[in-house]
Design an enzyme around this catalytic site. Structure first.
Site, mmCIF file in Angstrom:
data_model
loop_
_atom_site.group_PDB
_atom_site.id
_atom_site.type_symbol
_atom_site.label_atom_id
_atom_site.label_comp_id
_atom_site.label_asym_id
_atom_site.label_seq_id
_atom_site.Cartn_x
_atom_site.Cartn_y
_atom_site.Cartn_z
ATOM 1 N N GLY A 43 0.660 -1.453 0.345
ATOM 2 C CA GLY A 43 -0.148 -0.011 -0.109
ATOM 3 C C GLY A 43 0.471 0.992 -0.150
ATOM 4 N N LEU A 44 0.313 2.351 0.163
ATOM 5 C CA LEU A 44 0.974 3.576 -0.258
ATOM 6 C C LEU A 44 1.517 3.966 1.203
ATOM 7 C CD1 LEU A 44 -2.180 5.865 -1.218
ATOM 8 C CD2 LEU A 44 0.237 5.198 -3.081
ATOM 9 N N SER A 50 3.781 -0.200 8.046
ATOM 10 C CA SER A 50 4.648 -0.855 9.102
ATOM 11 C C SER A 50 3.878 -1.003 10.978
ATOM 12 C CB SER A 50 5.459 0.207 9.677
ATOM 13 O OG SER A 50 6.100 0.262 8.433
ATOM 14 N N SER A 117 5.532 -1.604 -1.900
ATOM 15 C CA SER A 117 6.208 -2.655 -2.791
ATOM 16 C C SER A 117 4.986 -2.547 -4.160
ATOM 17 C CB SER A 117 5.638 -4.389 -2.710
ATOM 18 O OG SER A 117 4.721 -4.179 -1.641
#
Ligand SMILES: Nc1ncnc2c1ncn2[C@@H]1O[C@H](COP(=O)(O)OP(=O)(O)O)[C@@H](O)[C@H]1O
Ligand SMILES: [Mg+2]
Length: 214
Positions: A43-44, A50, A117
């Protein structure tokens, strides 16, 4: 290939030959009473990868389940310290992480990866290596609107990207390709951290990753 056999591509050359061990995956997993897996959070920046990886690691280890977090920035301090943010380096970054995650999963741990990613092809490549090795690859799309991520801006990176100080920033002047068929989508701009963690734990339970734990 078979589960205990060489990775896709097989024997590389006359001098690089796959060495079999004496302990099977089944034996390792049986000892642990559960299956290893990779949870791939994508995701952005600022979407919550995290945060969710850390909360999931906490939840799993509290249940006495081995879990290990591979987080973007931490990995770039060590294993991938020689890589930048070009498309080529992002690809190599993900390839290496995918390999490490696969090894953790094979060992019986839950590998929790927290990387933007952004490219679908890279994530699909990692998925393919897991599938070839008969390992669960659970792609979780950590979804939040760009505006929300930008407002959160936990590391102040969007501000720098908007100011042109950082170039090629995902979501601003570099693309993010959302998963088309993720195992799960969590909406971090609607649900709490706890609710998102719970949704991921349900998925892990369905895939035998939680063993006999309630
Ligand atoms: N449901 C949620 N899941 C994850 N993070 C959330 C959620 N709701 C709010 N947040 C907040 O959003 C921010 C996400 O930051 P971070 O986890 O560093 O994102 P990323 O690793 O994806 O770049 C944190 O400040 C976190 O507290
Ligand atoms: Mg992060």
């Amino acid at each position: 290939m078979t589960r205990s056999g060489p990775p896709p591509g097989g024997t590389k050359s006359d001098t690089v030959i796959w060495q079999r061990g004496l302990v099977s995956r089944d034996e390792r997993w049986h000892l642990l009473g559960r299956n290893g897996a990779t949870v791939w959070l994508t995701g952005l920046s600022g979407a919550g990868k995290s945060t969710l990886a850390a909360a999931l690691e906490r939840a799993l280890v509290s249940r006495r389940l081995p879990a290990y977090r591979l987080d973007g920035d931490n990995i770039r301090h060590g294993l991938n310290s020689n890589l930048g943010f070009s498309a080529e380096d992002r690809h190599e970054n993900i390839r290496r992480i995918g390999e490490v995650a696969r090894l953790f999963a094979d060992s019986g741990a839950v590998a929790l990866t927290a990387f933007i990613s952004p490219y679908r092809a890279d994530r699909d490549m990692v998925r393919a290596t897991h599938v070839a090795a008969e390992l669960s690859f659970l792609e979780v799309f950590v979804d939040a609107a760009l505006e929300v991520c930008e407002q959160r801006d936990p590391k102040g990176l969007y501000k720098k990207a908007r100011a042109g100080i950082i170039k090629g920033f995902t979501g601003i002047d570099d693309p993010y390709e959302p998963p088309q068929k993720p195992e799960l989508v969590v909406h971090t701009d609607q649900d709490s951290v706890e609710a998102c963690v719970e949704q991921i734990l349900v998925l892990l339970g369905e895939r035998g990753v939680l063993g006999n734990e309630p």
